[in-house]
Write an enzyme that holds these catalytic residues in place. Structure first.
Site, mmCIF file in Angstrom:
data_model
loop_
_atom_site.group_PDB
_atom_site.id
_atom_site.type_symbol
_atom_site.label_atom_id
_atom_site.label_comp_id
_atom_site.label_asym_id
_atom_site.label_seq_id
_atom_site.Cartn_x
_atom_site.Cartn_y
_atom_site.Cartn_z
ATOM 1 C CB SER A 95 9.020 17.777 14.884
ATOM 2 O OG SER A 95 8.381 17.101 15.933
ATOM 3 C CG ASP A 102 8.116 17.806 20.188
ATOM 4 O OD1 ASP A 102 7.233 18.563 20.627
ATOM 5 O OD2 ASP A 102 8.044 17.261 19.069
ATOM 6 C CG ASP A 138 6.534 20.461 16.611
ATOM 7 O OD1 ASP A 138 6.873 19.585 17.440
ATOM 8 O OD2 ASP A 138 5.814 20.219 15.634
ATOM 9 C CG ASP A 166 3.976 17.721 17.765
ATOM 10 O OD1 ASP A 166 5.034 17.401 18.348
ATOM 11 O OD2 ASP A 166 3.833 17.650 16.521
#
Length: 449
Positions: A102, A242, A244, A246
Protein backbone atom coordinates in the site's frame (compact mmCIF):
# COMPACT_ATOMS: atom_id res chain seq x y z
CA UNK A 1 3.55 -13.93 16.41
CA UNK A 2 0.56 -13.92 14.07
CA UNK A 3 1.14 -13.91 10.33
CA UNK A 4 -1.76 -11.56 9.64
CA UNK A 5 -2.08 -7.94 10.69
CA UNK A 6 -5.00 -5.59 10.14
CA UNK A 7 -4.52 -5.68 6.37
CA UNK A 8 -3.14 -9.05 5.31
CA UNK A 9 0.49 -10.09 5.75
CA UNK A 10 3.08 -7.33 5.62
CA UNK A 11 6.79 -6.92 6.39
CA UNK A 12 10.07 -5.83 4.91
CA UNK A 13 10.53 -7.83 1.70
CA UNK A 14 12.55 -11.05 2.07
CA UNK A 15 12.19 -10.97 5.85
CA UNK A 16 9.87 -12.76 8.26
CA UNK A 17 6.75 -14.10 6.52
CA UNK A 18 7.87 -12.58 3.20
CA UNK A 19 10.81 -14.95 2.72
CA UNK A 20 10.22 -17.14 -0.35
CA UNK A 21 10.14 -20.47 1.51
CA UNK A 22 7.56 -19.11 3.95
CA UNK A 23 5.44 -17.71 1.12
CA UNK A 24 5.45 -21.08 -0.63
CA UNK A 25 4.15 -22.60 2.61
CA UNK A 26 1.46 -19.96 3.09
CA UNK A 27 0.23 -20.33 -0.49
CA UNK A 28 0.27 -24.11 -0.18
CA UNK A 29 -1.80 -23.89 3.00
CA UNK A 30 -4.35 -21.71 1.22
CA UNK A 31 -4.47 -24.18 -1.67
CA UNK A 32 -5.07 -27.12 0.69
CA UNK A 33 -7.94 -25.25 2.35
CA UNK A 34 -9.58 -24.73 -1.04
CA UNK A 35 -9.17 -28.43 -1.79
CA UNK A 36 -10.72 -29.40 1.55
CA UNK A 37 -13.86 -27.52 0.55
CA UNK A 38 -14.04 -29.12 -2.91
CA UNK A 39 -11.60 -32.04 -3.42
CA UNK A 40 -12.55 -32.52 -7.07
CA UNK A 41 -12.75 -28.83 -7.96
CA UNK A 42 -10.58 -26.95 -10.42
CA UNK A 43 -9.32 -23.70 -8.92
CA UNK A 44 -7.97 -20.55 -10.52
CA UNK A 45 -6.34 -17.70 -8.57
CA UNK A 46 -5.48 -14.21 -9.80
CA UNK A 47 -2.26 -12.48 -8.69
CA UNK A 48 -1.63 -8.75 -9.10
CA UNK A 49 1.13 -6.43 -7.89
CA UNK A 50 1.86 -2.73 -7.42
CA UNK A 51 5.30 -2.45 -9.02
CA UNK A 52 7.80 -2.99 -6.17
CA UNK A 53 11.12 -4.65 -6.98
CA UNK A 54 10.28 -7.54 -4.62
CA UNK A 55 6.96 -8.21 -6.40
CA UNK A 56 8.28 -10.86 -8.84
CA UNK A 57 9.99 -12.81 -6.03
CA UNK A 58 6.76 -12.94 -4.04
CA UNK A 59 4.68 -13.72 -7.13
CA UNK A 60 6.88 -16.69 -8.07
CA UNK A 61 6.87 -18.03 -4.50
CA UNK A 62 3.09 -17.80 -4.20
CA UNK A 63 2.68 -19.38 -7.63
CA UNK A 64 4.91 -22.30 -6.67
CA UNK A 65 2.97 -22.97 -3.48
CA UNK A 66 -0.40 -22.82 -5.23
CA UNK A 67 0.65 -24.86 -8.26
CA UNK A 68 2.04 -27.52 -5.95
CA UNK A 69 -1.50 -28.00 -4.68
CA UNK A 70 -2.89 -28.29 -8.22
CA UNK A 71 -4.16 -24.68 -8.32
CA UNK A 72 -4.01 -22.73 -11.59
CA UNK A 73 -2.51 -19.24 -11.37
CA UNK A 74 -3.03 -16.16 -13.56
CA UNK A 75 -0.56 -13.28 -13.34
CA UNK A 76 -2.45 -10.05 -14.03
CA UNK A 77 0.59 -7.75 -13.88
CA UNK A 78 0.67 -4.16 -12.61
CA UNK A 79 -2.68 -3.17 -11.08
CA UNK A 80 -4.34 -1.58 -8.09
CA UNK A 81 -5.80 -3.44 -5.12
CA UNK A 82 -9.38 -2.43 -6.07
CA UNK A 83 -8.74 -3.67 -9.61
CA UNK A 84 -7.59 -7.05 -8.27
CA UNK A 85 -10.69 -7.27 -6.07
CA UNK A 86 -13.15 -6.50 -8.87
CA UNK A 87 -11.37 -8.65 -11.45
CA UNK A 88 -11.43 -11.59 -9.04
CA UNK A 89 -15.21 -11.26 -8.96
CA UNK A 90 -15.77 -10.48 -12.65
CA UNK A 91 -13.37 -13.18 -13.85
CA UNK A 92 -14.94 -15.84 -11.63
CA UNK A 93 -11.63 -16.60 -9.97
CA UNK A 94 -11.60 -18.84 -6.91
CA UNK A 95 -9.63 -16.13 -5.10
CA UNK A 96 -7.29 -13.21 -5.68
CA UNK A 97 -4.02 -12.28 -4.01
CA UNK A 98 -2.68 -8.73 -4.19
CA UNK A 99 1.06 -8.25 -3.71
CA UNK A 100 1.39 -4.79 -2.18
CA UNK A 101 2.39 -2.82 0.90
CA UNK A 102 0.00 0.00 0.00
CA UNK A 103 1.42 3.37 1.12
CA UNK A 104 4.57 1.90 2.74
CA UNK A 105 8.11 2.37 1.30
CA UNK A 106 9.36 0.27 -1.61
CA UNK A 107 11.41 -2.14 0.55
CA UNK A 108 8.24 -3.30 2.31
CA UNK A 109 5.71 -5.60 0.70
CA UNK A 110 2.74 -7.73 1.60
CA UNK A 111 -0.06 -10.00 0.44
CA UNK A 112 -3.82 -9.54 0.73
CA UNK A 113 -6.28 -12.37 0.07
CA UNK A 114 -9.63 -11.80 -1.63
CA UNK A 115 -12.53 -14.21 -1.94
CA UNK A 116 -14.49 -14.92 -5.15
CA UNK A 117 -16.93 -12.12 -4.23
CA UNK A 118 -14.13 -9.55 -4.47
CA UNK A 119 -14.06 -8.85 -0.72
CA UNK A 120 -11.14 -9.46 1.61
CA UNK A 121 -11.32 -12.86 3.24
CA UNK A 122 -12.81 -12.88 6.78
CA UNK A 123 -10.76 -13.18 9.96
CA UNK A 124 -11.80 -16.82 10.33
CA UNK A 125 -10.25 -17.70 6.98
CA UNK A 126 -7.02 -15.89 7.88
CA UNK A 127 -6.89 -17.87 11.12
CA UNK A 128 -7.47 -21.09 9.19
CA UNK A 129 -4.66 -20.30 6.74
CA UNK A 130 -2.29 -19.68 9.63
CA UNK A 131 -3.38 -22.87 11.38
CA UNK A 132 -2.81 -25.03 8.30
CA UNK A 133 0.51 -23.29 7.58
CA UNK A 134 1.74 -23.96 11.14
CA UNK A 135 0.86 -27.65 10.75
CA UNK A 136 3.31 -27.91 7.88
CA UNK A 137 2.93 -29.93 4.67
CA UNK A 138 0.79 -33.09 4.89
CA UNK A 139 2.37 -36.58 4.70
CA UNK A 140 3.30 -37.69 1.16
CA UNK A 141 0.36 -38.95 -0.84
CA UNK A 142 -0.45 -39.50 -4.47
CA UNK A 143 0.98 -36.42 -6.20
CA UNK A 144 -1.48 -33.95 -7.67
CA UNK A 145 -1.00 -32.79 -11.24
CA UNK A 146 0.63 -29.37 -10.81
CA UNK A 147 -1.42 -26.31 -11.55
CA UNK A 148 -0.84 -24.24 -14.65
CA UNK A 149 0.35 -20.65 -14.81
CA UNK A 150 -0.18 -17.96 -17.42
CA UNK A 151 0.03 -14.20 -17.77
CA UNK A 152 -2.99 -12.13 -18.77
CA UNK A 153 -2.30 -8.40 -18.79
CA UNK A 154 -5.47 -7.82 -20.82
CA UNK A 155 -7.43 -8.07 -17.57
CA UNK A 156 -6.65 -4.43 -16.84
CA UNK A 157 -8.67 -3.48 -19.92
CA UNK A 158 -11.67 -5.27 -18.39
CA UNK A 159 -11.29 -3.15 -15.27
CA UNK A 160 -11.04 0.03 -17.35
CA UNK A 161 -14.37 -0.82 -18.99
CA UNK A 162 -15.88 -1.64 -15.59
CA UNK A 163 -14.87 1.75 -14.19
CA UNK A 164 -16.18 3.73 -17.16
CA UNK A 165 -19.40 1.76 -17.62
CA UNK A 166 -20.31 0.65 -14.09
CA UNK A 167 -18.47 2.65 -11.43
CA UNK A 168 -18.77 6.01 -13.18
CA UNK A 169 -21.69 5.68 -15.64
CA UNK A 170 -22.95 8.79 -17.39
CA UNK A 171 -20.03 10.84 -16.07
CA UNK A 172 -18.15 13.15 -18.43
CA UNK A 173 -15.51 15.48 -17.04
CA UNK A 174 -14.74 17.51 -20.15
CA UNK A 175 -13.33 21.02 -19.53
CA UNK A 176 -11.88 19.97 -16.17
CA UNK A 177 -8.11 20.30 -15.91
CA UNK A 178 -6.67 17.73 -13.50
CA UNK A 179 -3.14 16.98 -12.27
CA UNK A 180 -2.79 13.26 -11.45
CA UNK A 181 -0.08 11.78 -9.20
CA UNK A 182 0.04 7.98 -9.57
CA UNK A 183 2.60 7.46 -6.74
CA UNK A 184 4.71 5.37 -9.17
CA UNK A 185 2.50 2.46 -8.22
CA UNK A 186 -0.27 0.16 -9.33
CA UNK A 187 -2.44 2.93 -10.81
CA UNK A 188 0.24 4.18 -13.21
CA UNK A 189 -1.37 2.56 -16.27
CA UNK A 190 -5.07 2.43 -15.49
CA UNK A 191 -5.71 5.84 -13.89
CA UNK A 192 -4.54 8.07 -16.79
CA UNK A 193 -6.45 5.91 -19.28
CA UNK A 194 -9.74 6.21 -17.39
CA UNK A 195 -9.52 9.95 -16.81
CA UNK A 196 -8.75 10.53 -20.49
CA UNK A 197 -11.75 8.34 -21.37
CA UNK A 198 -13.87 10.72 -19.29
CA UNK A 199 -12.69 13.77 -21.22
CA UNK A 200 -10.27 15.20 -18.65
CA UNK A 201 -7.58 17.69 -19.70
CA UNK A 202 -4.89 15.68 -17.90
CA UNK A 203 -1.39 16.34 -16.60
CA UNK A 204 0.20 13.13 -15.24
CA UNK A 205 3.21 12.72 -12.94
CA UNK A 206 4.84 9.92 -10.96
CA UNK A 207 3.52 7.27 -13.35
CA UNK A 208 6.79 5.43 -14.10
CA UNK A 209 7.37 2.73 -11.47
CA UNK A 210 10.95 1.44 -11.42
CA UNK A 211 10.63 -0.89 -8.43
CA UNK A 212 12.12 1.53 -5.91
CA UNK A 213 10.26 4.81 -6.39
CA UNK A 214 6.76 3.81 -5.25
CA UNK A 215 5.40 6.35 -2.72
CA UNK A 216 8.81 8.10 -2.70
CA UNK A 217 8.06 11.79 -2.09
CA UNK A 218 4.88 11.38 -4.11
CA UNK A 219 1.33 10.11 -3.83
CA UNK A 220 -1.24 10.52 -1.08
CA UNK A 221 1.27 10.68 1.79
CA UNK A 222 3.04 13.63 0.17
CA UNK A 223 0.09 15.44 -1.41
CA UNK A 224 1.41 18.88 -0.50
CA UNK A 225 4.35 18.39 -2.87
CA UNK A 226 1.88 18.49 -5.78
CA UNK A 227 0.68 21.98 -4.87
CA UNK A 228 3.13 23.98 -7.06
CA UNK A 229 2.23 21.90 -10.12
CA UNK A 230 -1.52 22.29 -9.53
CA UNK A 231 -1.16 26.06 -9.23
CA UNK A 232 1.34 26.32 -12.08
CA UNK A 233 -0.89 24.37 -14.47
CA UNK A 234 -3.95 26.37 -13.33
CA UNK A 235 -5.65 23.05 -12.70
CA UNK A 236 -9.14 22.65 -11.27
CA UNK A 237 -8.12 19.65 -9.20
CA UNK A 238 -5.09 17.68 -8.02
CA UNK A 239 -5.45 13.93 -7.43
CA UNK A 240 -2.90 11.99 -5.36
CA UNK A 241 -3.26 8.20 -5.23
CA UNK A 242 -1.23 5.84 -3.06
CA UNK A 243 0.93 2.91 -4.12
CA UNK A 244 -1.88 0.39 -4.53
CA UNK A 245 -4.53 2.88 -5.64
CA UNK A 246 -7.13 2.54 -2.91
CA UNK A 247 -6.43 5.91 -1.27
CA UNK A 248 -7.01 9.36 -2.72
CA UNK A 249 -6.06 12.77 -1.33
CA UNK A 250 -7.10 15.83 -3.36
CA UNK A 251 -5.86 19.37 -3.85
CA UNK A 252 -8.14 22.28 -4.66
CA UNK A 253 -7.47 24.84 -7.39
CA UNK A 254 -5.42 26.91 -4.93
CA UNK A 255 -3.16 23.96 -4.10
CA UNK A 256 -4.65 23.29 -0.67
CA UNK A 257 -4.77 19.66 0.49
CA UNK A 258 -8.23 18.10 0.92
CA UNK A 259 -8.14 14.98 3.10
CA UNK A 260 -10.47 11.99 3.38
CA UNK A 261 -12.76 13.57 5.97
CA UNK A 262 -13.46 16.53 3.72
CA UNK A 263 -13.97 14.23 0.74
CA UNK A 264 -16.52 12.22 2.75
CA UNK A 265 -18.35 15.43 3.67
CA UNK A 266 -18.56 16.51 0.01
CA UNK A 267 -19.84 13.15 -1.19
CA UNK A 268 -22.28 12.62 1.68
CA UNK A 269 -23.88 16.03 1.21
CA UNK A 270 -24.16 15.66 -2.54
CA UNK A 271 -25.54 12.11 -2.36
CA UNK A 272 -28.04 13.24 0.27
CA UNK A 273 -29.13 16.16 -1.92
CA UNK A 274 -29.70 13.78 -4.84
CA UNK A 275 -31.52 11.24 -2.65
CA UNK A 276 -28.73 8.69 -3.22
CA UNK A 277 -27.37 8.25 0.33
CA UNK A 278 -28.77 4.93 1.60
CA UNK A 279 -30.17 5.20 5.10
CA UNK A 280 -28.97 8.82 5.24
CA UNK A 281 -25.87 7.25 6.79
CA UNK A 282 -22.11 7.78 6.63
CA UNK A 283 -19.59 5.28 8.05
CA UNK A 284 -16.22 6.58 9.28
CA UNK A 285 -13.53 5.48 11.75
CA UNK A 286 -12.38 6.66 15.16
CA UNK A 287 -9.56 8.57 13.41
CA UNK A 288 -11.95 10.92 11.62
CA UNK A 289 -11.78 14.51 12.79
CA UNK A 290 -14.56 15.73 15.06
CA UNK A 291 -15.20 18.35 12.38
CA UNK A 292 -16.63 15.65 10.10
CA UNK A 293 -19.12 14.56 12.75
CA UNK A 294 -20.13 18.19 13.33
CA UNK A 295 -20.64 18.77 9.59
CA UNK A 296 -22.77 15.63 9.28
CA UNK A 297 -24.82 16.61 12.32
CA UNK A 298 -25.57 19.97 10.70
CA UNK A 299 -26.57 18.17 7.48
CA UNK A 300 -28.72 15.70 9.47
CA UNK A 301 -26.67 12.74 8.27
CA UNK A 302 -26.26 9.89 10.75
CA UNK A 303 -22.68 8.79 11.45
CA UNK A 304 -21.58 5.24 12.31
CA UNK A 305 -18.08 5.11 13.83
CA UNK A 306 -15.88 1.99 13.49
CA UNK A 307 -12.36 0.91 14.47
CA UNK A 308 -9.54 1.85 12.09
CA UNK A 309 -9.25 0.00 8.77
CA UNK A 310 -11.22 -0.43 5.57
CA UNK A 311 -12.32 -3.91 6.66
CA UNK A 312 -14.10 -2.40 9.67
CA UNK A 313 -15.70 0.25 7.47
CA UNK A 314 -16.85 -2.30 4.90
CA UNK A 315 -18.23 -4.59 7.58
CA UNK A 316 -20.31 -1.78 9.06
CA UNK A 317 -21.47 -0.66 5.61
CA UNK A 318 -22.70 -4.16 4.78
CA UNK A 319 -24.41 -4.58 8.16
CA UNK A 320 -26.07 -1.13 8.06
CA UNK A 321 -26.81 -1.04 4.33
CA UNK A 322 -24.72 2.13 3.92
CA UNK A 323 -23.57 3.40 0.55
CA UNK A 324 -20.68 5.62 1.65
CA UNK A 325 -17.88 5.23 4.17
CA UNK A 326 -14.19 5.78 4.56
CA UNK A 327 -11.17 7.00 6.43
CA UNK A 328 -9.35 10.27 6.97
CA UNK A 329 -6.42 8.73 5.04
CA UNK A 330 -8.45 9.03 1.84
CA UNK A 331 -9.63 5.43 1.59
CA UNK A 332 -13.25 6.08 0.57
CA UNK A 333 -15.69 3.24 -0.09
CA UNK A 334 -18.75 3.72 -2.28
CA UNK A 335 -21.48 1.30 -3.23
CA UNK A 336 -21.47 0.76 -7.00
CA UNK A 337 -24.24 -1.63 -8.00
CA UNK A 338 -24.05 -4.57 -5.61
CA UNK A 339 -20.36 -4.07 -4.88
CA UNK A 340 -18.59 -1.95 -2.26
CA UNK A 341 -15.69 -0.34 -4.10
CA UNK A 342 -12.75 1.35 -2.40
CA UNK A 343 -10.89 2.84 -5.35
CA UNK A 344 -9.05 6.17 -5.05
CA UNK A 345 -9.62 6.89 -8.73
CA UNK A 346 -13.38 6.38 -8.40
CA UNK A 347 -13.37 8.69 -5.38
CA UNK A 348 -11.64 11.42 -7.39
CA UNK A 349 -14.02 10.97 -10.33
CA UNK A 350 -17.09 11.39 -8.15
CA UNK A 351 -15.74 14.48 -6.41
CA UNK A 352 -14.95 15.95 -9.84
CA UNK A 353 -18.51 15.16 -10.87
CA UNK A 354 -19.82 17.06 -7.82
CA UNK A 355 -17.74 20.03 -8.96
CA UNK A 356 -19.29 19.78 -12.44
CA UNK A 357 -22.87 19.37 -11.24
CA UNK A 358 -22.71 22.17 -8.69
CA UNK A 359 -20.51 24.51 -10.72
CA UNK A 360 -18.44 25.11 -7.59
CA UNK A 361 -14.66 24.78 -7.24
CA UNK A 362 -13.32 22.33 -4.68
CA UNK A 363 -12.22 25.15 -2.36
CA UNK A 364 -15.85 26.28 -2.04
CA UNK A 365 -17.14 22.76 -1.43
CA UNK A 366 -14.95 22.41 1.68
CA UNK A 367 -14.79 25.99 2.95
CA UNK A 368 -17.22 25.41 5.84
CA UNK A 369 -15.43 22.32 7.19
CA UNK A 370 -14.39 23.30 10.72
CA UNK A 371 -11.44 21.08 11.53
CA UNK A 372 -10.52 20.46 15.15
CA UNK A 373 -6.74 20.58 15.76
CA UNK A 374 -5.45 17.01 15.71
CA UNK A 375 -1.94 15.73 16.44
CA UNK A 376 -0.65 12.22 15.77
CA UNK A 377 2.77 11.01 16.93
CA UNK A 378 4.15 7.68 15.69
CA UNK A 379 6.37 5.93 18.23
CA UNK A 380 8.60 3.03 17.07
CA UNK A 381 8.12 0.09 19.47
CA UNK A 382 9.81 -3.25 20.10
CA UNK A 383 6.64 -5.05 21.24
CA UNK A 384 2.89 -4.49 21.38
CA UNK A 385 1.35 -5.02 24.85
CA UNK A 386 -2.00 -3.31 25.61
CA UNK A 387 -1.09 0.39 25.50
CA UNK A 388 -3.31 1.75 28.24
CA UNK A 389 -2.04 -0.89 30.67
CA UNK A 390 1.56 0.35 30.43
CA UNK A 391 2.98 1.95 33.60
CA UNK A 392 2.91 5.71 33.22
CA UNK A 393 0.83 5.68 30.05
CA UNK A 394 -2.44 4.91 31.82
CA UNK A 395 -1.91 7.83 34.22
CA UNK A 396 -0.96 10.28 31.46
CA UNK A 397 -4.01 9.33 29.39
CA UNK A 398 -6.31 9.78 32.39
CA UNK A 399 -4.80 13.22 33.06
CA UNK A 400 -5.19 14.16 29.38
CA UNK A 401 -8.83 13.14 29.21
CA UNK A 402 -9.64 15.11 32.34
CA UNK A 403 -7.84 18.15 30.90
CA UNK A 404 -9.58 17.93 27.51
CA UNK A 405 -13.08 17.24 28.83
CA UNK A 406 -15.84 16.98 26.23
CA UNK A 407 -13.97 19.23 23.80
CA UNK A 408 -11.31 16.67 22.91
CA UNK A 409 -10.20 13.06 22.93
CA UNK A 410 -7.17 10.76 23.15
CA UNK A 411 -6.76 7.67 20.98
CA UNK A 412 -3.95 5.14 21.37
CA UNK A 413 -3.48 2.28 18.94
CA UNK A 414 -0.84 0.19 17.24
CA UNK A 415 -0.24 0.24 13.51
CA UNK A 416 -1.54 -2.98 12.00
CA UNK A 417 1.29 -3.09 9.45
CA UNK A 418 4.34 -1.55 11.15
CA UNK A 419 6.06 -1.66 14.57
CA UNK A 420 4.57 1.67 15.59
CA UNK A 421 2.31 2.96 18.34
CA UNK A 422 0.13 5.89 17.27
CA UNK A 423 -0.78 8.58 19.79
CA UNK A 424 -3.60 10.82 18.55
CA UNK A 425 -4.90 13.80 20.51
CA UNK A 426 -7.68 16.09 19.31
CA UNK A 427 -9.08 19.24 20.89
CA UNK A 428 -9.71 22.95 20.53
CA UNK A 429 -6.29 24.22 21.70
CA UNK A 430 -3.54 23.24 19.23
CA UNK A 431 -0.67 24.11 21.54
CA UNK A 432 -2.26 22.20 24.39
CA UNK A 433 -2.88 19.02 22.41
CA UNK A 434 0.72 19.04 21.13
CA UNK A 435 1.94 19.09 24.71
CA UNK A 436 -0.42 16.30 25.72
CA UNK A 437 0.52 14.10 22.73
CA UNK A 438 4.24 14.56 23.43
CA UNK A 439 3.81 13.66 27.10
CA UNK A 440 1.92 10.46 26.28
CA UNK A 441 4.32 9.54 23.45
CA UNK A 442 7.28 9.99 25.80
CA UNK A 443 5.71 7.55 28.26
CA UNK A 444 5.08 4.99 25.49
CA UNK A 445 8.68 5.39 24.28
CA UNK A 446 10.00 4.93 27.81
CA UNK A 447 8.00 1.72 28.28
CA UNK A 448 8.38 -0.11 24.95
CA UNK A 449 10.39 2.10 22.57
Amino acid sequence: MSLFGTDGIRDVANQGPLRPATLVGIAGAFGRILREEDPEGRFKILLGEDGRESGPMIRFALSAGLMGEGIDVVHGGLMTTPALAVLTMLGRFSAGIMISASHNPYDHNGIKFFGPDGHKIPDAMEERIEEVFRQGPPPPASPLPPGKVREDHSLLESYRRYLVQKAAPDIFLGNLRIVLDCANGGASEIAPQVLKDLGVDLIVCNDKPDGTNINKKCGSLHAGLLSPLVRGEKADLGVCLDGDGDRCILLDEKGNVVDGDRILMILARHMQWKGELPGNLLVCTVMSNMGLKKAMEESEVEVEVTPVGDRSVMKAMREKGAGLGGEQSGHVIMKRGDHLLGDGLVTAIHVAQVMKETGRPLSKLVEDFQSFPQVTINVPVREKPPLEELPGVKEKVAEARERLGEDGRVLLRYSGTEKLARVMVEGTDERGIKEIAKEIADEVRKAIG
